[in-house]
Design a protein around this motif. Sequence first.
Motif, PDB file in Angstrom:
ATOM      1  N   PHE A 265       0.838  -1.193   0.000  1.00  0.00           N
ATOM      2  CA  PHE A 265       0.000   0.000   0.000  1.00  0.00           C
ATOM      3  C   PHE A 265       0.870   1.237   0.000  1.00  0.00           C
ATOM      4  O   PHE A 265       1.829   1.328   0.776  1.00  0.00           O
ATOM      5  N   TYR A 266       0.515   2.177  -0.866  1.00  0.00           N
ATOM      6  CA  TYR A 266       1.142   3.498  -0.891  1.00  0.00           C
ATOM      7  C   TYR A 266       0.049   4.524  -0.631  1.00  0.00           C
ATOM      8  O   TYR A 266      -0.996   4.482  -1.258  1.00  0.00           O
ATOM      9  N   HIS A 267       0.313   5.416   0.289  1.00  0.00           N
ATOM     10  CA  HIS A 267      -0.669   6.442   0.643  1.00  0.00           C
ATOM     11  C   HIS A 267      -0.675   7.572  -0.380  1.00  0.00           C
ATOM     12  O   HIS A 267       0.207   7.666  -1.224  1.00  0.00           O
TER      13      HIS A 267
ATOM     14  N   LEU B 148      -4.844  -2.370   5.812  1.00  0.00           N
ATOM     15  CA  LEU B 148      -3.814  -3.371   6.108  1.00  0.00           C
ATOM     16  C   LEU B 148      -4.382  -4.490   6.979  1.00  0.00           C
ATOM     17  O   LEU B 148      -4.163  -5.674   6.713  1.00  0.00           O
TER      18      LEU B 148
ATOM     19  N   MET C 186      -3.282   3.973   6.641  1.00  0.00           N
ATOM     20  CA  MET C 186      -3.851   2.837   5.908  1.00  0.00           C
ATOM     21  C   MET C 186      -4.094   1.625   6.802  1.00  0.00           C
ATOM     22  O   MET C 186      -4.379   0.538   6.324  1.00  0.00           O
ATOM     23  N   THR C 187      -4.031   1.798   8.116  1.00  0.00           N
ATOM     24  CA  THR C 187      -4.125   0.693   9.062  1.00  0.00           C
ATOM     25  C   THR C 187      -5.370  -0.161   8.847  1.00  0.00           C
ATOM     26  O   THR C 187      -5.301  -1.394   8.891  1.00  0.00           O
TER      27      THR C 187
ATOM     28  N   GLY D  42       2.418  -1.370   4.420  1.00  0.00           N
ATOM     29  CA  GLY D  42       2.205   0.042   4.120  1.00  0.00           C
ATOM     30  C   GLY D  42       3.542   0.749   4.168  1.00  0.00           C
ATOM     31  O   GLY D  42       4.308   0.582   5.124  1.00  0.00           O
TER      32      GLY D  42
ATOM     33  N   LYS E 268       2.030   5.945   6.345  1.00  0.00           N
ATOM     34  CA  LYS E 268       1.691   4.524   6.359  1.00  0.00           C
ATOM     35  C   LYS E 268       0.626   4.177   7.393  1.00  0.00           C
ATOM     36  O   LYS E 268      -0.192   3.300   7.176  1.00  0.00           O
TER      37      LYS E 268
ATOM     38  N   THR F 233       0.448  -7.811   4.481  1.00  0.00           N
ATOM     39  CA  THR F 233       0.195  -6.459   3.984  1.00  0.00           C
ATOM     40  C   THR F 233       1.290  -5.530   4.471  1.00  0.00           C
ATOM     41  O   THR F 233       1.752  -5.639   5.611  1.00  0.00           O
TER      42      THR F 233
END
Length: 86
Positions: free
Chosen positions: A37-39, A52, A48-49, A64, A45, A62
Amino acid sequence: MTPGEVREKVDEIAGVPALVRFHGEPERAAERGTVLFYHGFSGHKERMTGYLTGIAEGGFLTIGLDAVGHGARRRPDFDEVFSDER
């Protein structure tokens, strides 16, 4: 997979701050697949918890990552450089 068993590991991958979540053992989760995952702009990071965790509950590994100049790698002059006031 049963909910509530997701574990978290804060790490670095190739020098990039990473938040890693998995159910059970990370190696086993990675065998099922890894989701990166890229914000978005000005994010980090930890934002995006939820994503994830949800995907880790499905058995995947997962990760981030903090983009360059963001999160743990945030530029000290970020607000000044990207301000709308010029």
